[in-house]
Design a protein around this motif. Structure first.
Motif, PDB file in Angstrom:
ATOM      1  N   ASN A 173      40.851  -0.158 108.556  1.00 45.87           N
ATOM      2  CA  ASN A 173      41.433   0.997 109.255  1.00 45.87           C
ATOM      3  C   ASN A 173      41.152   0.863 110.752  1.00 45.87           C
ATOM      4  OD1 ASN A 173      42.267   2.991 106.987  1.00 45.87           O
ATOM      5  ND2 ASN A 173      40.190   2.383 106.385  1.00 45.87           N
ATOM      6  N   ILE A 222      40.501   3.214 114.446  1.00 51.67           N
ATOM      7  CA  ILE A 222      40.340   4.455 115.191  1.00 51.67           C
ATOM      8  C   ILE A 222      41.007   4.246 116.550  1.00 51.67           C
ATOM      9  CG2 ILE A 222      38.685   5.963 116.364  1.00 51.67           C
ATOM     10  CD1 ILE A 222      38.573   6.286 113.357  1.00 51.67           C
ATOM     11  N   ALA A 280      34.093   9.630 113.752  1.00 47.95           N
ATOM     12  CA  ALA A 280      35.307   9.190 113.045  1.00 47.95           C
ATOM     13  C   ALA A 280      35.054   7.848 112.365  1.00 47.95           C
ATOM     14  CB  ALA A 280      36.472   9.084 114.025  1.00 47.95           C
ATOM     15  N   LEU A 337      35.030   6.435 108.181  1.00 49.59           N
ATOM     16  CA  LEU A 337      35.685   5.235 107.648  1.00 49.59           C
ATOM     17  C   LEU A 337      34.685   4.222 107.097  1.00 49.59           C
ATOM     18  CD1 LEU A 337      38.497   4.686 110.311  1.00 49.59           C
ATOM     19  CD2 LEU A 337      38.731   5.565 107.982  1.00 49.59           C
ATOM     20  N   SER A 375      35.538   7.732 102.590  1.00 49.26           N
ATOM     21  CA  SER A 375      36.908   7.236 102.824  1.00 49.26           C
ATOM     22  C   SER A 375      37.239   6.098 101.851  1.00 49.26           C
ATOM     23  CB  SER A 375      37.051   6.745 104.264  1.00 49.26           C
ATOM     24  OG  SER A 375      36.127   5.698 104.511  1.00 49.26           O
ATOM     25  N   VAL A 431      40.862   5.187 101.482  1.00 48.89           N
ATOM     26  CA  VAL A 431      41.638   5.199 102.734  1.00 48.89           C
ATOM     27  C   VAL A 431      41.678   3.786 103.301  1.00 48.89           C
ATOM     28  CG1 VAL A 431      41.790   6.120 105.078  1.00 48.89           C
ATOM     29  CG2 VAL A 431      40.890   7.560 103.227  1.00 48.89           C
ATOM     30  N   GLN A 451      45.087   2.731 107.716  1.00 48.95           N
ATOM     31  CA  GLN A 451      45.398   3.925 108.516  1.00 48.95           C
ATOM     32  C   GLN A 451      44.925   3.797 109.966  1.00 48.95           C
ATOM     33  OE1 GLN A 451      47.330   6.273 106.977  1.00 48.95           O
ATOM     34  NE2 GLN A 451      47.223   4.684 105.407  1.00 48.95           N
ATOM     35  N   ILE A 460      43.704   6.242 112.782  1.00 47.57           N
ATOM     36  CA  ILE A 460      43.298   7.633 113.006  1.00 47.57           C
ATOM     37  C   ILE A 460      43.069   7.856 114.502  1.00 47.57           C
ATOM     38  CG2 ILE A 460      41.539   9.383 112.535  1.00 47.57           C
ATOM     39  CD1 ILE A 460      41.040   8.027 109.853  1.00 47.57           C
ATOM     40  N   ALA A 487      41.518   9.655 117.367  1.00 46.60           N
ATOM     41  CA  ALA A 487      40.420  10.578 117.680  1.00 46.60           C
ATOM     42  C   ALA A 487      40.615  10.967 119.136  1.00 46.60           C
ATOM     43  CB  ALA A 487      39.074   9.894 117.462  1.00 46.60           C
TER      44      ALA A 487
END
Lengths: 257, 78
Positions: free
Chosen positions: A191, A193, A232, A236, A241, A244, A247, A249, A251
């Motif tokens: 993932n 951020i 955040a 993850l 998560s 998840v 993704q 995300i 922030a």
């Protein structure tokens, strides 16, 4: 101190200052053993700026559960030796945070190709290198892991004066999506951020009037602190998560760009 | 080296399975079902077996059963 990452082995790149340092501190406070990477030729200043120096100053000590490791993420051989050394010591690496990055804000017409090359080397090449090396080790244990790439809202929306930088962060987003699809079957989650304006590093060098103007675009009414980004990342990195992956995300306090 | 060779052979047999026949010194990438997916499994199993981590260039240029044996020596597996 919590226990969201109790016993997890984490590697955070670019961790001597700013967002990376906040991530390393929070992860350690949540029970992780954190390997805090930096290139070793820079030491953190009180305002988040760096200056040339050698060897690098360790920001933390082993007693704090944070162990400094010095290597250049874009140096294949140095990075391979470092991650394998961590793997040999613990038999696994659970979490990688690809935070190391550099930024030059230059308007079109004044974009230095030398700076472009430098940003591509650290932000893209280094991130791919670390992802590749660490995921290979995560595959071995069959337990998988979590890889968190630090992108930027500029990589999602674009921003005037940041064409070159945002390109490198857009590449991180594409990397995240593709790697998540490829590594999912090996139980490795990937993932990203995308921080918005964060009061760390280069932000301190920016004209205060411009900072104020940019804060006006943030619906939560303030810039992020490094700790906001770290939280955040904690989500993850943790089992919260567990389902998840792939993704991005933001922030960014609901930034309107 | 005999013991190393035996362990090396065992990894090949486990990764390729019986359908590929007995792996031997003429095995090369691109034949006998040795594609990129099998290659990465082979690399992972060899790394596990010998406690090493190949650098990326060595993975890319592994190429054959015989060359793999030479690479092990580079990683001081003798």
């Amino acid at each position: 101190m919590g226990s969201l990452l109790e016993g997890k082995i984490c590697l955070v790149t670019g961790a001597s200052r700013g967002i990376g340092k906040a991530i390393a501190e929070l992860f350690a406070a949540e029970g992780a053993v954190v390997y805090a990477n930096s290139r070793g030729g820079r030491k953190a200043g009180p305002d988040g700026s760096g200056e040339a120096g050698s060897p690098g100053e360790a920001a933390f000590t082993e007693e704090d559960r944070i162990r400094p490791v010095y290597f250049d993420c874009a140096d294949e051989e140095a990075a391979r030796r470092a991650v394998f050394s961590i793997y040999r010591e613990h038999g696994r690496i659970d979490v990688l945070v690809n935070n190391a990055g550099i930024v030059y804000n230059e308007p079109i017409g004044m974009i230095s190709m030398k700076h472009v090359e430098e940003m591509l080397r650290v932000n893209v090449y280094g991130t791919i290198n670390m992802l590749q090396l660490t995921s290979r080790l995560m595959m071995r244990g069959r337990a998988g892991g979590s890889i968190i790439n630090i992108s930027s809202v500029t990589g999602i929306y674009g921003n005037p004066g940041q064409s070159a930088y945002s390109s490198t962060k857009g590449a991180v987003i594409s990397l995240t999506k593709s790697a998540a699809k490829e590594l999912g079957p090996m139980r490795i989650r990937v993932n990203a951020i995308a921080p918005g304006l964060t009061l760390a590093g280069e932000a301190y060098k920016t004209d205060p009037a411009k900072i104020k103007e940019r804060i006006g675009n943030i619906r939560l009414g303030r810039a992020a602190e490094p700790e906001d980004i770290a939280k955040a990342c904690l989500f993850l990195a943790s089992d919260l998560s567990g389902f998840v992956s792939g993704q991005i995300i933001a922030a960014d306090g609901c930034t309107v760009m | 080296m005999d013991e190393i060779r035996e362990r090396y052979q065992k990894v090949f047999e486990d990764v390729f399975g019986p359908a590929a026949g007995t792996p031997h010194s003429e095995f090369v990438f691109g034949e006998n079902g040795w594609d990129s997916v099998v290659h990465m499994s082979l690399i992972t199993e060899l790394e596990d077996e010998f406690g090493i981590m190949f650098d990326t260039d060595d993975i890319l240029h592994y190429g054959s059963y015989q060359n793999g044996l030479r690479l092990l020596e580079k990683y001081e597996i003798r």
